[in-house]
Design an enzyme around this catalytic site. Structure first.
Site, PDB file in Angstrom:
ATOM      1  N   TYR A  67       0.856  -1.196   0.000  1.00  0.00           N
ATOM      2  CA  TYR A  67       0.000   0.000   0.000  1.00  0.00           C
ATOM      3  C   TYR A  67       0.884   1.235   0.000  1.00  0.00           C
ATOM      4  O   TYR A  67       1.913   1.273   0.675  1.00  0.00           O
ATOM      5  CB  TYR A  67      -0.920   0.005   1.226  1.00  0.00           C
ATOM      6  CG  TYR A  67      -1.811   1.217   1.288  1.00  0.00           C
ATOM      7  CD1 TYR A  67      -2.857   1.379   0.380  1.00  0.00           C
ATOM      8  CD2 TYR A  67      -1.609   2.207   2.237  1.00  0.00           C
ATOM      9  CE1 TYR A  67      -3.671   2.499   0.424  1.00  0.00           C
ATOM     10  CE2 TYR A  67      -2.423   3.322   2.300  1.00  0.00           C
ATOM     11  CZ  TYR A  67      -3.457   3.469   1.386  1.00  0.00           C
ATOM     12  OH  TYR A  67      -4.257   4.582   1.427  1.00  0.00           O
TER      13      TYR A  67
ATOM     14  N   ASP B 147      -0.725  15.957   5.652  1.00  0.00           N
ATOM     15  CA  ASP B 147      -1.618  15.264   4.723  1.00  0.00           C
ATOM     16  C   ASP B 147      -2.890  16.084   4.527  1.00  0.00           C
ATOM     17  O   ASP B 147      -3.966  15.737   5.011  1.00  0.00           O
ATOM     18  CB  ASP B 147      -1.952  13.876   5.288  1.00  0.00           C
ATOM     19  CG  ASP B 147      -2.874  13.084   4.378  1.00  0.00           C
ATOM     20  OD1 ASP B 147      -2.869  13.347   3.158  1.00  0.00           O
ATOM     21  OD2 ASP B 147      -3.598  12.203   4.886  1.00  0.00           O
TER      22      ASP B 147
ATOM     23  N   ASP C  80      -2.944   5.657  -2.786  1.00  0.00           N
ATOM     24  CA  ASP C  80      -3.915   6.648  -2.334  1.00  0.00           C
ATOM     25  C   ASP C  80      -3.913   7.817  -3.315  1.00  0.00           C
ATOM     26  O   ASP C  80      -2.923   8.539  -3.435  1.00  0.00           O
ATOM     27  CB  ASP C  80      -3.507   7.106  -0.927  1.00  0.00           C
ATOM     28  CG  ASP C  80      -4.398   8.169  -0.337  1.00  0.00           C
ATOM     29  OD1 ASP C  80      -5.318   8.642  -1.025  1.00  0.00           O
ATOM     30  OD2 ASP C  80      -4.160   8.537   0.828  1.00  0.00           O
TER      31      ASP C  80
ATOM     32  N   ASP D  81      -6.059  10.362  -3.131  1.00  0.00           N
ATOM     33  CA  ASP D  81      -6.775  11.472  -2.498  1.00  0.00           C
ATOM     34  C   ASP D  81      -8.145  11.683  -3.155  1.00  0.00           C
ATOM     35  O   ASP D  81      -8.907  10.757  -3.313  1.00  0.00           O
ATOM     36  CB  ASP D  81      -5.922  12.741  -2.531  1.00  0.00           C
ATOM     37  CG  ASP D  81      -4.792  12.715  -1.514  1.00  0.00           C
ATOM     38  OD1 ASP D  81      -4.809  11.835  -0.628  1.00  0.00           O
ATOM     39  OD2 ASP D  81      -3.881  13.546  -1.605  1.00  0.00           O
TER      40      ASP D  81
ATOM     41  N   HIS E 267      -7.372   4.331  -4.723  1.00  0.00           N
ATOM     42  CA  HIS E 267      -8.665   4.716  -4.159  1.00  0.00           C
ATOM     43  C   HIS E 267      -8.823   6.231  -4.230  1.00  0.00           C
ATOM     44  O   HIS E 267      -7.861   6.997  -4.151  1.00  0.00           O
ATOM     45  CB  HIS E 267      -8.863   4.188  -2.733  1.00  0.00           C
ATOM     46  CG  HIS E 267      -7.887   4.662  -1.704  1.00  0.00           C
ATOM     47  ND1 HIS E 267      -7.947   5.903  -1.126  1.00  0.00           N
ATOM     48  CD2 HIS E 267      -6.836   4.034  -1.122  1.00  0.00           C
ATOM     49  CE1 HIS E 267      -6.994   6.027  -0.231  1.00  0.00           C
ATOM     50  NE2 HIS E 267      -6.285   4.908  -0.219  1.00  0.00           N
TER      51      HIS E 267
ATOM     52  N   GLU F 168     -11.397   9.395  -2.794  1.00  0.00           N
ATOM     53  CA  GLU F 168     -12.285   9.647  -1.665  1.00  0.00           C
ATOM     54  C   GLU F 168     -13.306  10.733  -1.958  1.00  0.00           C
ATOM     55  O   GLU F 168     -13.209  11.454  -2.957  1.00  0.00           O
ATOM     56  CB  GLU F 168     -11.458  10.009  -0.428  1.00  0.00           C
ATOM     57  CG  GLU F 168     -10.689  11.295  -0.567  1.00  0.00           C
ATOM     58  CD  GLU F 168      -9.547  11.393   0.440  1.00  0.00           C
ATOM     59  OE1 GLU F 168      -9.506  12.409   1.158  1.00  0.00           O
ATOM     60  OE2 GLU F 168      -8.716  10.479   0.505  1.00  0.00           O
TER      61      GLU F 168
ATOM     62  N   CYS G 119      -6.491  14.243   6.815  1.00  0.00           N
ATOM     63  CA  CYS G 119      -6.334  12.855   7.245  1.00  0.00           C
ATOM     64  C   CYS G 119      -7.680  12.285   7.674  1.00  0.00           C
ATOM     65  O   CYS G 119      -8.445  12.933   8.394  1.00  0.00           O
ATOM     66  CB  CYS G 119      -5.335  12.784   8.400  1.00  0.00           C
ATOM     67  SG  CYS G 119      -5.228  11.150   9.160  1.00  0.00           S
TER      68      CYS G 119
ATOM     69  N   ARG H 122     -13.255   5.439  -1.592  1.00  0.00           N
ATOM     70  CA  ARG H 122     -13.199   5.654  -0.140  1.00  0.00           C
ATOM     71  C   ARG H 122     -14.272   6.664   0.241  1.00  0.00           C
ATOM     72  O   ARG H 122     -14.442   7.684  -0.427  1.00  0.00           O
ATOM     73  CB  ARG H 122     -11.819   6.182   0.255  1.00  0.00           C
ATOM     74  CG  ARG H 122     -11.755   6.686   1.695  1.00  0.00           C
ATOM     75  CD  ARG H 122     -10.377   7.144   2.069  1.00  0.00           C
ATOM     76  NE  ARG H 122     -10.415   8.282   2.978  1.00  0.00           N
ATOM     77  CZ  ARG H 122      -9.351   8.886   3.495  1.00  0.00           C
ATOM     78  NH1 ARG H 122      -8.149   8.442   3.189  1.00  0.00           N
ATOM     79  NH2 ARG H 122      -9.483   9.929   4.294  1.00  0.00           N
TER      80      ARG H 122
ATOM     81  N   GLU I  62     -13.820   4.721   5.649  1.00  0.00           N
ATOM     82  CA  GLU I  62     -12.790   5.269   6.532  1.00  0.00           C
ATOM     83  C   GLU I  62     -13.324   5.492   7.937  1.00  0.00           C
ATOM     84  O   GLU I  62     -14.487   5.864   8.146  1.00  0.00           O
ATOM     85  CB  GLU I  62     -12.267   6.586   5.948  1.00  0.00           C
ATOM     86  CG  GLU I  62     -11.180   7.263   6.772  1.00  0.00           C
ATOM     87  CD  GLU I  62      -9.887   6.451   6.872  1.00  0.00           C
ATOM     88  OE1 GLU I  62      -9.940   5.327   7.412  1.00  0.00           O
ATOM     89  OE2 GLU I  62      -8.841   6.946   6.430  1.00  0.00           O
TER      90      GLU I  62
ATOM     91  N   ASN J 193      -8.796   0.031   7.277  1.00  0.00           N
ATOM     92  CA  ASN J 193      -7.595   0.826   7.506  1.00  0.00           C
ATOM     93  C   ASN J 193      -7.179   0.689   8.963  1.00  0.00           C
ATOM     94  O   ASN J 193      -7.800   1.265   9.848  1.00  0.00           O
ATOM     95  CB  ASN J 193      -7.871   2.293   7.165  1.00  0.00           C
ATOM     96  CG  ASN J 193      -6.665   3.187   7.403  1.00  0.00           C
ATOM     97  OD1 ASN J 193      -5.565   2.712   7.668  1.00  0.00           O
ATOM     98  ND2 ASN J 193      -6.867   4.493   7.318  1.00  0.00           N
TER      99      ASN J 193
END
Length: 301
Positions: free
Chosen positions: A48, A62, A89, A91, A116, A118, A126, A161, A191, A213
């Site tokens: 990952y 982040d 990731d 974002d 992924h 989101e 985060c 996500r 999440e 996660n």
């Protein structure tokens, strides 16, 4: 020697097969290319690549400051060093739906097995912090639809996500997960679930793989793979675990040097020279060019 022999296309097939195997897949987070090789050697199912880790490695928080180019470049450097499939990731997709589409193709080019995207506002934060905001359903589904339409390899995994549980609760997360699957998501990343019952609720809502996660210091308890599997989870990530471990060790060693004037007290905990050479496969280069590697690897230095 050099990079992995497994092609990105083969890695994508392997990811799909792993998710369909009935065995929970473990994907530790790599913080650099060498750590990806270590993850592979230890027998994990995949790698990952965390957006938080990529940002933190640059000394940034982040909060959506990294660009598509930075993420694709670093993720590609990590993915090419391992035979394992890598999920990155992405974002919020780095912009509007057209930007999301380009992001998918750039990540395909970088050798990813999947990514992924989101449903937070851009800039995001985060997923285990308070005060998150999510976009409306139309915007969230447009991102996923654009991603699914843009991919050229049908085995490239589009994971959605959703952070809506922290905003509107678990029932809203179930509803959004269903809508994201209808929009083209191959898997769901809910999440900041607070307990196993919430993971089970997402499992009950969708027929695609579900990700857990397991990040330290977050909203979720650090459940075992057995516990997660019992709740119907198919894949578990440990996104920042290795970075935290490595930086913790680095800080302790720096404190030792500062306090004692030498690192000697911490040497026994370090990766040996021989082990480092083994990980980077020094000896294999001898078969390519003896002028590169023509000496014995020391045992403990």
């Amino acid at each position: 020697m050099l990079y992995a022999k497994t092609t990105p296309e083969q890695k994508r097939v392997a990811l799909r097969e792993g998710l369909a195997s009935g065995t929970i897949q473990q994907f530790p987070g790599a913080f650099n290319p060498l750590s990806a090789r270590l993850i592979e050697e230890k027998g994990f199912n995949g790698v990952y690549i965390s957006g938080a880790v990529l940002a933190n490695d640059l000394g940034l928080p982040d909060i959506g400051l990294t660009t598509l180019t930075e993420v694709a470049t670093r993720a590609g450097q990590i993915a090419r060093m391992t035979e394992l499939p890598a999920i990155v990731d992405a974002d919020t997709g780095f912009g509007e739906p057209m930007n999301v589409a380009r992001s998918i193709q750039e990540l395909e080019n970088a050798g990813m097995a999947g990514c992924h995207i989101e449903d937070q506002f851009n800039p995001k934060r985060c997923g285990h912090l308070d005060g998150k905001n999510v976009v409306d359903l139309e915007t969230a589904t447009k991102r996923i639809r654009a991603a699914a339409d843009a991919r050229r390899d049908p085995n490239f995994l589009i994971m959605a996500r959703t952070d809506i549980r922290a905003v509107d609760g678990i029932e809203a997360a179930q509803d959004r997960a269903k809508a994201l699957v209808d929009a083209g998501a191959d898997a769901i990343f809910p999440e900041a679930m607070r307990n196993l019952e919430e993971f089970q609720a997402i499992r009950d809502a969708v027929d695609v793989p579900v990700l857990a996660n397991m990040t330290e210091f977050g909203k979720s308890e650090l459940f075992t793979t057995e516990q997660l599997a019992s709740a119907g989870v198919n894949i578990v990530i440990y996104p920042v675990t290795l970075l935290r471990s490595a930086m913790g060790a680095a800080e302790r060693t720096l404190d030792t040097i500062k306090a004692k004037g030498s690192q000697q007290a911490d040497v026994e905990n370090m990766l040996t020279r021989a082990r480092l050479y083994e990980l980077v496969d020094y000896e294999a280069y001898n078969h390519f060019d003896t002028s590169v590697f023509n000496f014995q690897v020391p045992g403990q230095h």
